[in-house]
Design an enzyme around this catalytic site. Structure first.
Site, PDB file in Angstrom:
ATOM      1  N   GLY A   1       0.791  -1.226   0.000  1.00  0.00           N
ATOM      2  CA  GLY A   1       0.000   0.000   0.000  1.00  0.00           C
ATOM      3  C   GLY A   1       0.819   1.271   0.000  1.00  0.00           C
ATOM      4  N   HIS A   2       2.148   1.171  -0.003  1.00  0.00           N
ATOM      5  CA  HIS A   2       3.005   2.365   0.116  1.00  0.00           C
ATOM      6  C   HIS A   2       4.172   2.280  -0.867  1.00  0.00           C
ATOM      7  CE1 HIS A   2       5.527   5.472   2.078  1.00  0.00           C
ATOM      8  NE2 HIS A   2       4.384   5.895   2.567  1.00  0.00           N
ATOM      9  N   PHE A   3       4.101   2.530  -1.976  1.00  0.00           N
ATOM     10  CA  PHE A   3       2.956   2.727  -2.858  1.00  0.00           C
ATOM     11  C   PHE A   3       3.069   1.659  -3.935  1.00  0.00           C
ATOM     12  CE2 PHE A   3       4.215   6.810  -1.097  1.00  0.00           C
ATOM     13  CZ  PHE A   3       3.040   7.253  -0.520  1.00  0.00           C
TER      14      PHE A   3
ATOM     15  N   VAL B   1       8.074   2.739  -1.702  1.00  0.00           N
ATOM     16  CA  VAL B   1       8.997   3.497  -0.849  1.00  0.00           C
ATOM     17  C   VAL B   1       8.750   3.054   0.595  1.00  0.00           C
ATOM     18  CG1 VAL B   1       9.650   5.802  -0.025  1.00  0.00           C
ATOM     19  CG2 VAL B   1       8.942   5.491  -2.397  1.00  0.00           C
TER      20      VAL B   1
END
Length: 144
Positions: A50-52, A57
């Site tokens: 989810g990041h990203f 990152v």
């Protein structure tokens, strides 16, 4: 500091953290109040979902958590602290300087600079390829 090779199995003897939240893979140097450890960052990290997804990152707060865990390994590996826990009590003067992405070897360095009873203050920095990724002052409380 003394060069060592403490693997993840030994790290788990000191820290209560487990996958997916164990963020220290190896300890390479250790002294009375100083430690250097490694986190090998891979695309398989849960947080990259989810990041990203299109531009993975490592979240900055997780870099700071990795630094806190490295300091925790040092503190909890001392015989007098066996069976205790280290609680992350705060962070100050945090700066993020470089993005950490899959494939990076995150070098974690923490040095205890002040102690007062169960409270300790640590100067910490994380680097990738010798370049500063993040730094800050961490506060801990030794408990239980």
């Amino acid at each position: 500091m003394t060069e060592v090779n403490i693997n993840v199995t030994e790290i788990m003897e000191a820290l209560p953290h487990r996958y997916p939240f164990l963020l220290v893979d190896r300890v390479i140097d250790i002294a009375e109040d100083e430690i250097t450890a490694i986190k090998n960052v891979t695309i398989n990290e849960e947080f990259f979902q989810g990041h990203f997804p299109q531009y993975p990152v490592m979240p900055g707060v997780l870099i700071m958590e990795a630094l806190a865990q490295a300091a925790g390994v040092l503190e909890l590996s001392k015989p007098e602290n066996k069976g205790k826990l280290v609680f992350y009590a705060g962070m100050d003067n945090v700066k993020y300087k470089k993005q950490v992405t899959p494939g990076d070897k995150l070098v974690l360095h923490a040095k205890f600079i002040k102690r007062r009873g169960p409270i300790a203050v640590v100067e910490a920095e994380a680097t990738v390829d010798g370049k500063l990724a993040a730094k800050g002052t961490l506060t801990f409380a030794l408990g239980r």
